[in-house]
Write a protein that holds these residues in place. Sequence first.
Motif, PDB file in Angstrom:
ATOM      1  N   ALA A  44     -14.009  36.727  59.481  1.00 15.44           N
ATOM      2  CA  ALA A  44     -13.356  37.372  58.331  1.00 15.44           C
ATOM      3  C   ALA A  44     -11.952  36.833  58.078  1.00 15.44           C
ATOM      4  CB  ALA A  44     -13.325  38.881  58.542  1.00 15.44           C
ATOM      5  N   ALA A  45     -11.245  36.458  59.115  1.00 15.21           N
ATOM      6  CA  ALA A  45      -9.883  35.948  58.948  1.00 15.21           C
ATOM      7  C   ALA A  45      -9.849  34.619  58.200  1.00 15.21           C
ATOM      8  CB  ALA A  45      -9.211  35.803  60.305  1.00 15.21           C
ATOM      9  N   ASP A  46     -10.992  33.911  58.131  1.00 19.61           N
ATOM     10  CA  ASP A  46     -11.068  32.603  57.471  1.00 19.61           C
ATOM     11  C   ASP A  46     -11.500  32.671  56.012  1.00 19.61           C
ATOM     12  OD1 ASP A  46     -10.406  31.447  59.903  1.00 19.61           O
ATOM     13  OD2 ASP A  46     -12.503  31.073  60.459  1.00 19.61           O
ATOM     14  N   VAL A  47     -11.825  33.864  55.498  1.00 21.73           N
ATOM     15  CA  VAL A  47     -12.427  33.977  54.163  1.00 21.73           C
ATOM     16  C   VAL A  47     -11.430  33.587  53.074  1.00 21.73           C
ATOM     17  CG1 VAL A  47     -13.464  35.536  52.477  1.00 21.73           C
ATOM     18  CG2 VAL A  47     -14.097  35.701  54.886  1.00 21.73           C
ATOM     19  N   PHE A  48     -11.838  32.612  52.264  1.00 18.90           N
ATOM     20  CA  PHE A  48     -11.067  32.152  51.107  1.00 18.90           C
ATOM     21  C   PHE A  48     -11.549  32.858  49.841  1.00 18.90           C
ATOM     22  CE2 PHE A  48     -10.716  29.075  47.558  1.00 18.90           C
ATOM     23  CZ  PHE A  48      -9.337  28.934  47.525  1.00 18.90           C
ATOM     24  N   GLY A  49     -12.852  33.166  49.786  1.00 21.44           N
ATOM     25  CA  GLY A  49     -13.443  33.810  48.619  1.00 21.44           C
ATOM     26  C   GLY A  49     -14.928  34.018  48.816  1.00 21.44           C
ATOM     27  N   ILE A  50     -15.637  34.238  47.699  1.00 24.93           N
ATOM     28  CA  ILE A  50     -17.070  34.507  47.717  1.00 24.93           C
ATOM     29  C   ILE A  50     -17.746  33.573  46.710  1.00 24.93           C
ATOM     30  CG2 ILE A  50     -18.849  36.244  47.265  1.00 24.93           C
ATOM     31  CD1 ILE A  50     -16.666  38.356  47.970  1.00 24.93           C
TER      32      ILE A  50
ATOM     33  N   ASP B  94     -19.965  21.295  43.011  1.00 22.58           N
ATOM     34  CA  ASP B  94     -18.756  22.120  42.981  1.00 22.58           C
ATOM     35  C   ASP B  94     -19.170  23.574  42.855  1.00 22.58           C
ATOM     36  OD1 ASP B  94     -16.971  20.045  43.231  1.00 22.58           O
ATOM     37  OD2 ASP B  94     -16.690  19.800  41.080  1.00 22.58           O
ATOM     38  N   VAL B  95     -18.665  24.416  43.747  1.00 24.96           N
ATOM     39  CA  VAL B  95     -19.033  25.824  43.821  1.00 24.96           C
ATOM     40  C   VAL B  95     -17.920  26.682  43.232  1.00 24.96           C
ATOM     41  CG1 VAL B  95     -19.561  27.715  45.406  1.00 24.96           C
ATOM     42  CG2 VAL B  95     -20.373  25.413  45.900  1.00 24.96           C
ATOM     43  N   PRO B  96     -18.253  27.602  42.307  1.00 20.17           N
ATOM     44  CA  PRO B  96     -17.237  28.559  41.854  1.00 20.17           C
ATOM     45  C   PRO B  96     -17.041  29.621  42.939  1.00 20.17           C
ATOM     46  CG  PRO B  96     -19.306  28.959  40.714  1.00 20.17           C
ATOM     47  CD  PRO B  96     -19.510  27.755  41.585  1.00 20.17           C
ATOM     48  N   VAL B  97     -15.795  29.818  43.340  1.00 22.57           N
ATOM     49  CA  VAL B  97     -15.460  30.765  44.411  1.00 22.57           C
ATOM     50  C   VAL B  97     -14.509  31.805  43.839  1.00 22.57           C
ATOM     51  CG1 VAL B  97     -14.417  31.015  46.697  1.00 22.57           C
ATOM     52  CG2 VAL B  97     -15.745  28.963  46.161  1.00 22.57           C
ATOM     53  N   ILE B  98     -14.955  33.060  43.811  1.00 21.10           N
ATOM     54  CA  ILE B  98     -14.122  34.140  43.299  1.00 21.10           C
ATOM     55  C   ILE B  98     -13.163  34.600  44.395  1.00 21.10           C
ATOM     56  CG2 ILE B  98     -15.852  35.918  43.833  1.00 21.10           C
ATOM     57  CD1 ILE B  98     -14.857  37.414  41.294  1.00 21.10           C
ATOM     58  N   ARG B  99     -11.877  34.738  44.016  1.00 21.60           N
ATOM     59  CA  ARG B  99     -10.858  35.161  44.969  1.00 21.60           C
ATOM     60  C   ARG B  99     -10.291  36.533  44.624  1.00 21.60           C
ATOM     61  NH1 ARG B  99      -6.579  31.900  46.792  1.00 21.60           N
ATOM     62  NH2 ARG B  99      -7.120  32.906  48.721  1.00 21.60           N
ATOM     63  N   MET B 100     -10.424  36.925  43.353  1.00 19.73           N
ATOM     64  CA  MET B 100      -9.980  38.244  42.936  1.00 19.73           C
ATOM     65  C   MET B 100     -10.946  38.756  41.879  1.00 19.73           C
ATOM     66  SD  MET B 100      -6.478  39.542  41.098  1.00 19.73           S
ATOM     67  CE  MET B 100      -7.062  39.298  39.427  1.00 19.73           C
ATOM     68  N   GLY B 101     -11.413  39.988  42.043  1.00 18.72           N
ATOM     69  CA  GLY B 101     -12.326  40.584  41.085  1.00 18.72           C
ATOM     70  C   GLY B 101     -13.436  41.323  41.798  1.00 18.72           C
ATOM     71  N   SER B 102     -14.549  41.499  41.098  1.00 16.40           N
ATOM     72  CA  SER B 102     -15.695  42.227  41.647  1.00 16.40           C
ATOM     73  C   SER B 102     -16.944  41.374  41.527  1.00 16.40           C
ATOM     74  CB  SER B 102     -15.895  43.534  40.891  1.00 16.40           C
ATOM     75  OG  SER B 102     -14.745  44.337  41.005  1.00 16.40           O
ATOM     76  N   VAL B 103     -17.730  41.333  42.593  1.00 13.31           N
ATOM     77  CA  VAL B 103     -18.907  40.472  42.651  1.00 13.31           C
ATOM     78  C   VAL B 103     -19.954  41.119  43.554  1.00 13.31           C
ATOM     79  CG1 VAL B 103     -17.938  39.130  44.575  1.00 13.31           C
ATOM     80  CG2 VAL B 103     -19.665  38.094  43.114  1.00 13.31           C
ATOM     81  N   ALA B 104     -21.233  40.864  43.264  1.00 17.95           N
ATOM     82  CA  ALA B 104     -22.309  41.330  44.131  1.00 17.95           C
ATOM     83  C   ALA B 104     -22.445  40.354  45.300  1.00 17.95           C
ATOM     84  CB  ALA B 104     -23.620  41.415  43.356  1.00 17.95           C
ATOM     85  N   VAL B 105     -22.422  40.901  46.509  1.00 19.55           N
ATOM     86  CA  VAL B 105     -22.488  40.079  47.724  1.00 19.55           C
ATOM     87  C   VAL B 105     -23.752  40.402  48.511  1.00 19.55           C
ATOM     88  CG1 VAL B 105     -19.986  39.828  47.935  1.00 19.55           C
ATOM     89  CG2 VAL B 105     -21.123  41.755  49.051  1.00 19.55           C
ATOM     90  N   GLN B 106     -24.163  39.467  49.341  1.00 19.31           N
ATOM     91  CA  GLN B 106     -25.278  39.721  50.255  1.00 19.31           C
ATOM     92  C   GLN B 106     -24.777  40.607  51.398  1.00 19.31           C
ATOM     93  OE1 GLN B 106     -27.869  36.466  51.357  1.00 19.31           O
ATOM     94  NE2 GLN B 106     -27.034  35.194  49.701  1.00 19.31           N
TER      95      GLN B 106
END
Length: 161
Positions: A57-63, A86-98
Amino acid sequence: MANYVPETNGYVSGPLGAGQIATNQPNVINSLPVTSPLGFGLAVKQTGGVAALATAAADVFGISLKRNYLQSFDTPDVEQWAAGQDVPVIRMGSVAVQISSDVKQGDLATIDANGLFKTAAAGDTVIGQFLDDGAFITDGSSVSTAPIQINLGGPTTPASK
């Protein structure tokens, strides 16, 4: 008879797909290349300008967000990014995660060693907060998801309960 559009779920019934934007609030999204396949709605770390699956968790840049297009009409779409894309990585906002276990609305969120999200226990590094309940599907027939709200522009903190 009233002439209005009733408030319902709209066109969405059931959980959102992994990596789908969950609300219409503002988002901050960066793009990073990957060198190995990366699924949608998973925790991402950044190393040397390259995205990879985060396992701490300490390494998480985004989703990782989902793809909004089909790669080919001839082949079934695989719900992951391929090496070199190239992967879109969300850093702020709301997203559905596994998710890897059942979660409840308001739970603080962290990740497991597979980059899947779960409820944070005391001492875990918090990534965000679940916006709704999510049930983990154990039969393996589909991916279990839940919406999460994140703001990864600053440092993450350990959970306390």
